[in-house]
Scaffold this active site. Sequence first.
Site, PDB file in Angstrom:
ATOM      1  N   ASN A   1       0.874  -1.178   0.000  1.00 44.90           N
ATOM      2  CA  ASN A   1       0.000   0.000   0.000  1.00 44.90           C
ATOM      3  C   ASN A   1       0.909   1.225   0.000  1.00 44.90           C
ATOM      4  O   ASN A   1       1.489   1.567   1.032  1.00 44.90           O
ATOM      5  CB  ASN A   1      -0.901  -0.009   1.250  1.00 44.90           C
ATOM      6  N   TRP A   2       1.019   1.835  -1.158  1.00 41.99           N
ATOM      7  CA  TRP A   2       1.932   2.977  -1.279  1.00 41.99           C
ATOM      8  C   TRP A   2       1.389   4.229  -0.596  1.00 41.99           C
ATOM      9  O   TRP A   2       2.103   5.215  -0.447  1.00 41.99           O
ATOM     10  CB  TRP A   2       2.182   3.294  -2.757  1.00 41.99           C
ATOM     11  N   LYS A   3       0.122   4.217  -0.245  1.00 47.74           N
ATOM     12  CA  LYS A   3      -0.539   5.418   0.304  1.00 47.74           C
ATOM     13  C   LYS A   3      -0.295   6.601  -0.638  1.00 47.74           C
ATOM     14  O   LYS A   3      -0.179   6.410  -1.855  1.00 47.74           O
ATOM     15  CB  LYS A   3      -0.044   5.697   1.722  1.00 47.74           C
TER      16      LYS A   3
ATOM     17  N   HIS B   1      -9.889   1.079   4.379  1.00 52.83           N
ATOM     18  CA  HIS B   1      -8.628   1.268   5.110  1.00 52.83           C
ATOM     19  C   HIS B   1      -8.890   2.215   6.286  1.00 52.83           C
ATOM     20  O   HIS B   1      -9.678   3.156   6.171  1.00 52.83           O
ATOM     21  CB  HIS B   1      -7.564   1.845   4.167  1.00 52.83           C
TER      22      HIS B   1
ATOM     23  N   GLU C   1      -7.342   4.614   7.408  1.00 50.87           N
ATOM     24  CA  GLU C   1      -7.131   6.045   7.120  1.00 50.87           C
ATOM     25  C   GLU C   1      -8.330   6.633   6.386  1.00 50.87           C
ATOM     26  O   GLU C   1      -8.623   7.822   6.532  1.00 50.87           O
ATOM     27  CB  GLU C   1      -5.812   6.228   6.339  1.00 50.87           C
TER      28      GLU C   1
ATOM     29  N   GLU D   1      -5.940  -5.076  10.172  1.00 44.43           N
ATOM     30  CA  GLU D   1      -4.933  -4.045  10.380  1.00 44.43           C
ATOM     31  C   GLU D   1      -5.236  -3.295  11.682  1.00 44.43           C
ATOM     32  O   GLU D   1      -6.043  -2.340  11.672  1.00 44.43           O
ATOM     33  CB  GLU D   1      -4.946  -3.044   9.226  1.00 44.43           C
TER      34      GLU D   1
ATOM     35  N   GLY E   1       1.882   2.172  10.613  1.00 41.22           N
ATOM     36  CA  GLY E   1       2.827   3.279  10.492  1.00 41.22           C
ATOM     37  C   GLY E   1       3.481   3.686  11.796  1.00 41.22           C
ATOM     38  O   GLY E   1       4.131   4.721  11.878  1.00 41.22           O
TER      39      GLY E   1
ATOM     40  N   SER F   1       2.842  -2.257  10.229  1.00 43.38           N
ATOM     41  CA  SER F   1       4.288  -2.276  10.466  1.00 43.38           C
ATOM     42  C   SER F   1       4.929  -3.629  10.166  1.00 43.38           C
ATOM     43  O   SER F   1       5.884  -4.031  10.837  1.00 43.38           O
ATOM     44  CB  SER F   1       4.614  -1.821  11.897  1.00 43.38           C
TER      45      SER F   1
ATOM     46  N   GLY G   1       2.605  -1.293   4.239  1.00 37.84           N
ATOM     47  CA  GLY G   1       2.670   0.131   3.920  1.00 37.84           C
ATOM     48  C   GLY G   1       4.099   0.589   3.710  1.00 37.84           C
ATOM     49  O   GLY G   1       4.676   0.432   2.630  1.00 37.84           O
ATOM     50  N   GLY G   2       4.694   1.141   4.756  1.00 41.27           N
ATOM     51  CA  GLY G   2       6.024   1.747   4.658  1.00 41.27           C
ATOM     52  C   GLY G   2       7.054   0.862   3.972  1.00 41.27           C
ATOM     53  O   GLY G   2       7.811   1.332   3.111  1.00 41.27           O
TER      54      GLY G   2
HETATM   55  C1  PEP Z   1      -1.116   0.177   5.772  1.00 44.21           C
HETATM   56  O1  PEP Z   1      -1.206   1.375   5.603  1.00 44.21           O
HETATM   57  O2  PEP Z   1      -1.957  -0.561   5.273  1.00 44.21           O
HETATM   58  C2  PEP Z   1       0.009  -0.345   6.556  1.00 44.21           C
HETATM   59  C3  PEP Z   1      -0.037  -1.579   6.940  1.00 44.21           C
HETATM   60  O3  PEP Z   1       1.026   0.533   6.824  1.00 44.21           O
HETATM   61  P1  PEP Z   1       2.409   0.191   7.578  1.00 44.21           P
HETATM   62  O4  PEP Z   1       2.916  -1.120   7.026  1.00 44.21           O
HETATM   63  O5  PEP Z   1       3.295   1.338   7.241  1.00 44.21           O
HETATM   64  O6  PEP Z   1       2.100   0.085   9.028  1.00 44.21           O
END
Ligand code: PEP
Length: 248
Positions: free
Chosen positions: A9-11, A94, A96, A165, A171, A209, A230-231
């Site tokens: 997930n590049w956001k 999601h 967010e 999640e 994040g 994470s 994500g990251g």
């Molecule tokens: C996400 O945004 O779906 C996510 C899992 O982010 P991160 O891996 O950065 O926690």
Amino acid sequence: MRSKLIAGNWKMNGSLAANQDLLLAIAQGLGTPSCNVAVCVPSLYLAQVQHVCASSPIAWGAQDMSCFEIGAYTGEISASMLRDFGVRYVLVGHSERRQYHGETDEQVATKVQRALAAGITPIVCVGETLAQREAGLTADVVKRQLAAVIHANGHCISEVVVAYEPVWAIGTGKTASPEQAQEVHAMLRLQLLAASKQADRISILYGGSMNPANAVSLLAQPDIDGGLVGGASLKANEFLSIVAAASQ
Ligand code: PEP
């Protein structure tokens, strides 16, 4: 047998130049993966990603879509528009989107219906906040979020992917322990099985994470069928390490 899926997930990250470098590095390092691999990118870049990834094992997806089919919804992107760009997956619900855009369980459920009707696999995100976990509400929250999607989609529920999640792990660098994640995944699996005999084939991803250091132990859990990343999906070497962990 569920094959594992690692979805990035590049956001709201990327640029034409950076995407090109990242995708080529991932494609080069991937070889022929023994799990499914996808990147969920800002919709503006779908045409680019389609072009770069068309002859690679990398599938692509969007990060959101409209709950409407067509019409006067300025700024929205429909499921059929995503389909035009060869999108295989779309993230739906999601945290967010729920947190910053007030997305409700009902809207999420409608988006899932629209995605399935367009032949796109929705990755339905559920998860509790830290306050909800500390108040002992984890089960109530994730079950309520998933129940809305099950209710609206009936037997089609076996066509979705679910991502657990925990909001407090997204994040933040704080990952759910493999045991904490497995406990919730097993609960979600039971809820899905009660709704559909085919639910055994539904992949339940963990997200929050995930990184090369914790991926192996998370992915070893019986009900963790992959990761929403994500990251770490923005760094080719980290993303590739997680894909390698899922391929073991
Ligand atoms: C996400 O945004 O779906 C996510 C899992 O982010 P991160 O891996 O950065 O926690």
